[in-house]
Design a protein around this motif. Structure first.
Motif, PDB file in Angstrom:
ATOM      1  N   ASN A   9      27.243  43.969  37.130  1.00 11.20           N
ATOM      2  CA  ASN A   9      27.317  42.955  36.076  1.00 11.20           C
ATOM      3  C   ASN A   9      25.901  42.473  35.835  1.00 11.20           C
ATOM      4  OD1 ASN A   9      30.472  41.562  35.956  1.00 11.20           O
ATOM      5  ND2 ASN A   9      29.980  43.142  37.415  1.00 11.20           N
TER       6      ASN A   9
ATOM      7  N   ILE B  98      30.904  46.483  28.046  1.00  5.66           N
ATOM      8  CA  ILE B  98      30.966  47.529  29.060  1.00  5.66           C
ATOM      9  C   ILE B  98      30.417  48.812  28.451  1.00  5.66           C
ATOM     10  CG2 ILE B  98      32.442  48.895  30.585  1.00  5.66           C
ATOM     11  CD1 ILE B  98      34.455  46.538  30.490  1.00  5.66           C
TER      12      ILE B  98
ATOM     13  N   GLU C 137      28.349  46.711  33.199  1.00  7.76           N
ATOM     14  CA  GLU C 137      28.955  45.611  32.468  1.00  7.76           C
ATOM     15  C   GLU C 137      27.893  44.547  32.230  1.00  7.76           C
ATOM     16  OE1 GLU C 137      32.757  44.292  33.869  1.00  7.76           O
ATOM     17  OE2 GLU C 137      33.235  46.268  34.696  1.00  7.76           O
TER      18      GLU C 137
END
Length: 129
Positions: A8, A37, A46
């Protein structure tokens, strides 16, 4: 679907981040105003919005572990990312660390460090311990 974990990472701008990763072989599989994504085969990144991020102050990173490091580097090299060690973004050439780990690095336009690591070298290292 097998168990997995995905990185992330911050994105100053989703459109610019998507455009940066497209020549690296990533395509958007999800994108709205709060999350994006990107996928390249089994690789998945992501992104969350971080419009005030200073790329030169970023400490975000992720590891991408692959079986064919040279092929990934060749693919990423074709994207034309500079190897200037002071630039953001930049791509470093592959190297082998003194302890045997083989890797290269991609720093994206948001300043996130992606360590691309050779699975085979990692396997050899773990067999020694």
């Amino acid at each position: 679907m097998p168990d997995r974990i995905t990185a992330n990472l911050p994105a100053i701008n989703f459109d610019a981040t998507e455009a940066f990763y497209a020549p690296l072989g990533f395509t958007a599989s999800w994108k709205d105003s709060g999350w994006m994504i990107l996928r390249r085969g089994s690789l998945e990144l992501e992104f969350f919005p971080f419009p005030d991020l200073d790329p030169f102050q970023s400490s975000f990173s992720a590891c991408i572990r692959v079986d064919d490091l040279d092929a990934l580097y060749a693919d990423f090299s074709r994207a034309g990312v500079t190897n200037d060690r002071c630039a953001i973004p930049r791509l470093t050439p592959p190297l082998t660390e003194p302890f045997g780990l083989r890797l290269f690095a991609l720093i994206d336009l948001n300043g996130s460090l992606l360590r691309c690591i050779d699975n085979k070298a990692t396997e050899r290292l773990t067999q020694r311990t």
